[in-house]
Design a protein around this motif. Structure first.
Motif, PDB file in Angstrom:
ATOM      1  N   VAL B 107      40.837  76.765  26.028  1.00 58.32           N
ATOM      2  CA  VAL B 107      41.822  75.676  25.999  1.00 58.32           C
ATOM      3  C   VAL B 107      43.225  76.256  25.878  1.00 58.32           C
ATOM      4  O   VAL B 107      44.143  75.877  26.622  1.00 58.32           O
ATOM      5  N   TRP B 108      43.386  77.185  24.949  1.00 63.27           N
ATOM      6  CA  TRP B 108      44.718  77.771  24.773  1.00 63.27           C
ATOM      7  C   TRP B 108      45.189  78.447  26.058  1.00 63.27           C
ATOM      8  O   TRP B 108      46.311  78.240  26.509  1.00 63.27           O
ATOM      9  N   GLU B 109      44.329  79.235  26.665  1.00 62.37           N
ATOM     10  CA  GLU B 109      44.761  79.967  27.859  1.00 62.37           C
ATOM     11  C   GLU B 109      45.102  79.013  28.998  1.00 62.37           C
ATOM     12  O   GLU B 109      45.989  79.290  29.803  1.00 62.37           O
ATOM     13  N   THR B 110      44.403  77.885  29.063  1.00 63.24           N
ATOM     14  CA  THR B 110      44.716  76.910  30.101  1.00 63.24           C
ATOM     15  C   THR B 110      46.142  76.393  29.933  1.00 63.24           C
ATOM     16  O   THR B 110      46.925  76.354  30.886  1.00 63.24           O
ATOM     17  N   HIS B 111      46.502  76.017  28.723  1.00 62.61           N
ATOM     18  CA  HIS B 111      47.855  75.513  28.490  1.00 62.61           C
ATOM     19  C   HIS B 111      48.901  76.605  28.711  1.00 62.61           C
ATOM     20  O   HIS B 111      49.953  76.364  29.287  1.00 62.61           O
ATOM     21  N   ASN B 112      48.590  77.795  28.228  1.00 66.59           N
ATOM     22  CA  ASN B 112      49.551  78.887  28.353  1.00 66.59           C
ATOM     23  C   ASN B 112      49.758  79.245  29.817  1.00 66.59           C
ATOM     24  O   ASN B 112      50.880  79.437  30.280  1.00 66.59           O
ATOM     25  N   ARG B 146      41.743  68.861  30.407  1.00 66.06           N
ATOM     26  CA  ARG B 146      40.755  67.921  29.858  1.00 66.06           C
ATOM     27  C   ARG B 146      39.343  68.487  29.987  1.00 66.06           C
ATOM     28  O   ARG B 146      38.543  68.418  29.061  1.00 66.06           O
ATOM     29  N   GLY B 147      39.079  69.065  31.157  1.00 61.81           N
ATOM     30  CA  GLY B 147      37.735  69.591  31.395  1.00 61.81           C
ATOM     31  C   GLY B 147      37.391  70.723  30.455  1.00 61.81           C
ATOM     32  O   GLY B 147      36.284  70.781  29.910  1.00 61.81           O
ATOM     33  N   VAL B 148      38.359  71.583  30.222  1.00 58.72           N
ATOM     34  CA  VAL B 148      38.077  72.734  29.370  1.00 58.72           C
ATOM     35  C   VAL B 148      37.964  72.272  27.909  1.00 58.72           C
ATOM     36  O   VAL B 148      37.224  72.853  27.115  1.00 58.72           O
ATOM     37  N   THR B 149      38.644  71.196  27.583  1.00 61.51           N
ATOM     38  CA  THR B 149      38.499  70.619  26.237  1.00 61.51           C
ATOM     39  C   THR B 149      37.067  70.111  26.047  1.00 61.51           C
ATOM     40  O   THR B 149      36.384  70.434  25.071  1.00 61.51           O
ATOM     41  N   ILE B 150      36.622  69.309  27.005  1.00 61.29           N
ATOM     42  CA  ILE B 150      35.272  68.749  26.898  1.00 61.29           C
ATOM     43  C   ILE B 150      34.216  69.845  27.025  1.00 61.29           C
ATOM     44  O   ILE B 150      33.195  69.825  26.348  1.00 61.29           O
ATOM     45  N   GLY B 151      34.520  70.814  27.893  1.00 66.15           N
ATOM     46  CA  GLY B 151      33.514  71.820  28.194  1.00 66.15           C
ATOM     47  C   GLY B 151      33.365  72.913  27.157  1.00 66.15           C
ATOM     48  O   GLY B 151      32.357  73.609  27.143  1.00 66.15           O
ATOM     49  N   THR B 152      34.382  73.074  26.299  1.00 68.45           N
ATOM     50  CA  THR B 152      34.294  74.215  25.376  1.00 68.45           C
ATOM     51  C   THR B 152      34.475  73.860  23.905  1.00 68.45           C
ATOM     52  O   THR B 152      34.109  74.648  23.048  1.00 68.45           O
ATOM     53  N   ALA B 158      39.082  68.139  15.566  1.00 67.26           N
ATOM     54  CA  ALA B 158      40.059  68.682  16.505  1.00 67.26           C
ATOM     55  C   ALA B 158      39.847  68.070  17.885  1.00 67.26           C
ATOM     56  O   ALA B 158      40.789  67.680  18.571  1.00 67.26           O
ATOM     57  N   PHE B 159      38.602  67.952  18.272  1.00 68.76           N
ATOM     58  CA  PHE B 159      38.266  67.372  19.570  1.00 68.76           C
ATOM     59  C   PHE B 159      38.692  65.904  19.631  1.00 68.76           C
ATOM     60  O   PHE B 159      39.332  65.470  20.581  1.00 68.76           O
ATOM     61  N   TYR B 160      38.355  65.136  18.583  1.00 68.64           N
ATOM     62  CA  TYR B 160      38.644  63.700  18.631  1.00 68.64           C
ATOM     63  C   TYR B 160      40.149  63.404  18.586  1.00 68.64           C
ATOM     64  O   TYR B 160      40.617  62.473  19.233  1.00 68.64           O
TER      65      TYR B 160
END
Lengths: 472, 356
Positions: B107-112, B146-152, B158-160
Motif C-alpha cells: 500500500v505504501w509503495e503504491t502511494h509513493n 484500493r485494490g492493494v488495500t483490499i488485497g493486502t 486500519a482497513f476499516y
C-alpha cells in the motif's frame, strides 16, 4: 598520504586480493560493466519507490534524499568479527556500569579516575537522574559504536553513540537490496544473516519493562515525519509490530503514560524514544518542545515506564568523557580493554590545547557535545582560513573541544563516477543491552564518497554498503 | 489504534478518491466541451465544474480569462489549489508516509510511486499532449490503491478507517459530479460543504481547507437558463452520456434500462441503485458498514445519522426525492455527508481531551 600507506579492505597490494574477498573479487571480475550499471540504477529506483530516504536539515522542509548505496560489500572475516563482538560487549557493559555509577554512588569519581566536575558540570549530566533506579540497571539499551580501521588494519573505537543512534534500517535495507540484486552471491558465500535485528530489539525492549508488567506495551516515539531519520522510525515500528507514536499521541495521568487510541486511552510500558533528552518532557527540560510528553519524566522516575535509551546517557558518549572509557573497563570489569581508543587531546587541559593549536593542520578537532559530523574540523582537508576561523573558536572555548590525530581510515573499493576506486569507510555495529547483550553480525558500513574525504556521515554526503560477516 | 493513525488513514483514502473523481469530472467536462456548441456554452461547462468544486473565486483570482489549458493547469497541477490532482496525490502520499508503519509495504509503495510518477508525467507533458490518457492514469492509480488495500491489508481498524474515507469521499464526489449540471439551474447555490480537516494534523491543514469560500457560480446567471432550455436535445444526450461514462456507468445504464438516456434515470442510477458501485446509495451503504465495524462508545449518533440517510436512499423513490429539485436534493445530501464526516472526526480521529 599515499594510497599504498592506507589499509585497503580488499587488496593487500595492487592485484593481490585478501583471502576473504577472493570469491567476491572473482565474481565481480566476471560481471560486465553494463550489467553492474543496470543493477546500480535498479537499486536507486527501488530505494526511491520504497521511500528509503532521509530528510536533510537546512535544505527546505520536506526535502528527501536517497543515501547513496554502493553495491560492493564490506567483508569482515568471522574471526575478526568475533574479536570485535567481544570488545563491543565489554565496552558497552562498562559504559552501562559507568552510567549507573555516576547517577548513584559515583565510586569512579571518588576513586579519582577522572575529575568529578568534568562529569557533574557537564551539560549532558542529568541531575534529575540521581538516585533513580532504572530497569535491570541498563541505561544504554541501544548503542551504535563507531569503529574505524587504521594503520596496518588495527580497529579503533571512534565514538560511542548512546543517545539515539540511527542507521540500523539502512543496514537491513542494504542487505535486502543486495539479496535482491545479486542472489547468486549469497549462494556462493556464507554471509551471516542480520534480518532478525527487529526481533532482537523487541525482545530487548520487552525485557526491560517496569517491574510487575508481564505483557508490556512497547511504542516507538518519533519526532515526526519531517525528522531526518523518520524512515527508520517507521520501519522499525512496523518490523516490530509496535505503535509509532508522536508526543501528542501520549499523555500522562495518575503516574501512568497512556496513548490516545480510537477506543480510548491505552497504557504504555516501554518507550523506545528517538527524541533527545532535551525535548522529551517540556515540563522537565526544554519548555518550548512540542515533541515530548508533559509529565513523562516524573512517571519515569517513579519506575512506571521505561525509556530506552535512559535519560542522561549523553554523559557517557560525550567526547570529553571518551578518553576515560578504557579506565571504566578496568575499574568496573577488572578487564583489559579489547578495543583501542583513538589517542585524544582534551583541549580543557592547557598542555593538550597547546599541542592542538600547534598541530591544527594535522588533527581532527571535534565539538564535545556534537554529533553527525557537524561542528568539526578535519585539519588536512581544511583551507587556511577555515583553520584560522576554527582556531578562534577553540581559543574562546577550549573546554568544548577534543582533538585526535587524523587517522588513515581503511578504504574499500567503491563505485564512483570514474569507475571503481578506494574510498574511506567506517563501521557502526548496534549493541543491544537488556537482560543480556545481543547484536547481529556486522553493522552499518558508511563510506565517504568524495575522494580523500574522511567524513562518512550521511548528512555530509556519505554513502553506505552492505556489511558481510563471512563464515569460513 | 492511535487516533492520529486513524486520522491519517482516513484522509489518505479520501485524497486518493478525490483525485480520482476530479479526474473523472475533468474528463466529462473535457469531453462535453468538444461537442459542437457556442464558446459561451463551452465556457459555462467549465465554470459549472469549478463552481461545484467551490473553486471559481480562486480560479478567477489567478486567471483573467477562461481557457481549457488554464482550467486544466489549475485543476491538475497547481500546488496552490488544495483540490488539484497534484495536491490531492501529494496529500494522500504525505498521509500515507505519516503512517507507513501501519500500512502494508504494498500500500505504501503504491502511494509513493503514484506521487513519484505524477511528477514525471507532468514533467513530460502528458497533460498537454494527451489529457484523457492522463486522467485514465489517475483513475488507474486510484483503482490500484484500493485494490492493494483490499488485497493486502489485514481487516482490522486500519482497513476499516481507510475504507470509510474512500466511501465518504465518493458519496460526496458523485453527488458533485451529478450536480455540475444542476448547479446553476437551482435557485439555492451550493453551500460550502467541503469537510474541514481534523484538528492537529499538519498534513491535512495544508491541503484541506476549501470550506467557506464565497459562493461559486457568480456571473453565470442572467438569461442563460433560457438559453439552456433552448439548447438542442442532442446536447443533453451527450452530456448525460458523458456523465455516465465519467463514473464508468454508461454500459451499466444500457444493461439496466435498455432504453434511451434520460436525466431522471441517470439520477436514479447514480443516486438510488445500491448495486451501482459509485452511486450515492452504494457509497452510503459502505459508510454504514465500515462505521459498524468501528463503533465505539461515542459513535452511536453518527451511526444513527448515517443509517437514516441510508434508509432514505434505500426506500425513497426518485420522483419524491427530486420533487424539491435535483440541486436542492444534492445540496442537502452533501450537507449530511459533511455532517457525518465531522462527527467521525469527533468520535474517532481527534483525540479527546485527557479524561479526568
Amino acid at each position: 598520504m599515499t594510497q599504498s600507506a592506507i589499509f585497503n579492505e580488499m587488496y593487500v597490494t595492487h592485484g593481490s586480493v585478501r583471502s576473504h574477498y577472493g570469491s567476491f573479487e572473482g565474481w565481480l571480475a566476471g560481471q560486465s560493466e553494463d550489467l553492474m550499471r543496470l543493477k546500480r540504477t535498479e537499486a536507486d529506483q527501488v530505494f526511491r519507490r520504497v521511500g528509503i530516504t532521509f530528510a536533510v536539515y537546512g535544505d527546505g522542509a520536506g526535502t528527501e534524499r536517497l543515501i547513496p548505496f554502493d553495491v560492493i560489500p564490506r567483508i569482515i572475516p568471522e574471526p575478526e568479527w568475533r574479536f570485535l563482538e567481544a570488545g563491543l560487549r565489554q565496552r558497552v557493559r562498562a559504559l552501562n556500569a559507568f552510567l549507573h555509577d555516576v547517577y548513584h554512588d559515583q565510586e569512579f569519581l571518588r576513586a579519582g579516575r577522572m575529575p568529578a566536575e568534568q562529569v557533574l558540570r557537564n551539560s549532558q549530566y542529568r541531575p534529575e537522574m540521581r538516585g533513580v533506579d532504572v530497569a535491570s540497571d541498563i541505561y544504554a539499551h541501544i548503542a551504535g559504536v563507531d569503529i574505524v580501521r587504521a594503520g596496518a588494519g588495527e580497529y579503533y573505537v571512534l565514538e560511542d553513540n548512546l543517545r539515539v543512534p540511527s542507521g540500523v534500517s539502512y543496514m537491513l535495507e542494504n542487505r535486502r537490496m543486495m539479496m535482491r540484486l545479486f542472489p547468486e552471491l549469497f549462494v556462493r558465500n556464507r554471509v551471516a544473516p542480520v534480518e532478525h535485528y527487529p526481533d532482537l530489539l523487541l525482545e530487548n525492549l520487552r525485557s526491560v519493562a517496569p517491574q510487575g508488567v508481564d505483557d508490556p506495551t512497547v511504542v516507538l516515539l518519533t519526532p515526526g515525519m519531517y525528522n531526518s531519520a523518520y524512515f527508520e522510525h517507521a520501519f522499525l515500528a512496523q518490523q516490530m509490530g509496535v505503535e509509532l507514536v508522536e508526543g501528542k499521541d501520549l499523555f500522562v495521568q495518575d503516574t501512568t503514560v497512556y496513548m490516545r487510541t480510537t477506543r480510548g486511552p491505552v497504557r504504555v510500558d516501554v518507550i523506545y524514544r528517538r527524541i533527545d533528552d532535551d525535548f522529551i518532557d517540556p515540563t522537565a527540560f526544554r519548555p518550548d518542545s512540542s515533541l515530548g510528553v508533559a509529565g513523562l519524566l516524573d512517571v519515569y522516575r517513579n519506575g512506571r515506564v521505561t525509556l530506552a535509551n535512559a535519560v542522561g546517557t549523553g554523559i557517557a558518549d560525550d567526547k570529553s568523557i571518551y578518553p576515560y572509557v578504557p579506565d571504566m573497563i578496568d575499574f568496573f570489569l577488572g578487564e583489559k580493554p579489547l578495543l583501542a581508543n583513538v589517542p585524544t587531546y582534551c583541549c580543557r587541559k592547557a598542555e593538550d590545547l597547546n599541542y592542538t593549536l600547534d598541530h591544527l593542520p594535522d588533527l581532527v578537532v571535534k565539538e564535545v557535545h556534537n554529533a553527525g559530523g557537524y561542528g568539526m574540523l578535519v585539519g588536512p582537508a581544511a583551507t587556511r582560513p577555515e583553520i584560522e576561523e576554527f582556531r578562534k573558536r577553540l581559543v574562546a572555548q577550549p573546554d568544548n573541544y577534543i582533538a585526535q590525530p587524523t587517522l588513515a581510515l581503511s578504504t574499500c573499493p567503491t563505485y564512483v563516477d570514474s569507475g571503481i576506486a578506494p574510498r574511506h569507510i567506517d563501521l557502526r555495529p548496534f549493541v543491544l543491552s537488556g537482560k543480556t547483550i545481543t547484536m547481529v553480525p556486522g553493522g552499518l558500513t558508511r563510506v565517504a564518497l568524495r575522494e580523500g574525504s574522511l567524513v562518512v556521515n550521511s548528512s555530509q554526503g556519505g554513502g553506505t554498503k552492505d556489511t558481510w560477516v563471512l563464515e569460513a | 489504534m492511535l487516533s492520529r493513525t486513524a486520522d491519517h488513514l482516513f484522509w489518505m483514502a479520501r485524497y486518493i478518491e478525490r483525485a480520482e473523481n476530479t479526474a473523472r469530472m475533468l474528463d466529462v467536462t473535457l469531453t462535453t466541451s468538444l461537442l459542437p456548441q457556442s464558446p459561451q456554452q463551452a465556457e459555462r461547462g467549465w465554470r459549472a465544474m469549478l463552481g461545484i468544486s467551490e473553486l471559481q473565486p480562486r480560479f478567477d483570482a489567478l486567471h483573467a480569462t477562461m481557457s481549457v489549458p488554464a482550467v486544466l493547469d489549475f485543476m491538475v497541477r497547481d500546488p496552490e489549489n488544495p483540490s488539484s490532482i497534484y495536491s490531492c496525490l501529494q496529500a494522500a502520499r504525505e498521509n500515507a508516509r505519516a503512517v507507513r508503519g501501519s500500512l502494508t509495504t504494498d500500500v505504501w509503495e503504491t502511494h509513493n510511486y503514484t506521487w513519484l510518477q505524477l511528477q514525471s508525467q507532468l514533467r513530460e507533458g502528458l497533460l498537454q499532449s494527451d489529457p484523457k490518457q492522463f486522467f485514465e492514469w489517475v483513475k488507474f492509480r486510484s483503482h490500484l490503491s484500493r485494490g492493494v488495500t483490499i488485497g493486502t491489508m489485514l481487516k482490522d481498524e486500519a482497513f476499516y478507517f481507510t475504507r470509510l474515507g474512500t466511501f465518504l469521499e465518493r458519496a460526496d464526489n458523485t453527488a458533485r459530479i451529478l450536480d455540475v449540471k444542476f448547479h446553476d439551474q437551482g435557485d439555492a447555490p451550493a453551500p460550502a460543504v467541503a469537510a474541514e480537516p481534523a484538528a492537529g494534523s499538519q498534513v491535512q491543514s495544508q491541503s484541506q481547507s476549501q470550506g467557506a469560500l464565497p459562493r461559486a457560480g457568480n456571473g453565470l446567471g442572467n438569461g442563460h437558463a433560457a438559453e439552456n432550455g433552448g439548447s438542442p436535445h442532442y446536447l443533453d444526450y451527450y452530456y448525460w452520456a458523458a456523465v455516465l461514462r465519467s463514473v464508468s456507468a454508461f454500459e451499466i445504464y444500457r444493461r439496466v434500462y435498455r432504453d434511451v438516456i434520460t436525466p431522471l434515470r441517470v439520477a436514479e442510477l447514480l443516486i438510488l441503485r445500491r448495486d451501482m458501485p459509485r452511486s450515492l446509495a452504494a457509497s452510503v451503504d459502505e459508510v454504514c458498514g465500515n462505521l459498524e465495524q468501528l463503533k465505539n462508545d461515542r459513535s452511536g449518533e453518527t451511526a444513527r445519522r448515517a443509517g437514516l440517510l441510508r434508509a432514505e436512499l434505500q426506500f425513497g423513490r426518485v420522483e419524491d426525492l427530486l420533487a424539491q429539485g435535483t440541486h436542492a436534493f444534492l445540496t442537502g445530501f452533501l450537507e449530511r455527508v459533511n455532517d457525518i464526516g465531522q462527527r467521525i472526526s469527533q468520535d474517532f480521529l481527534v483525540p479527546p481531551e485527557t479524561p479526568r
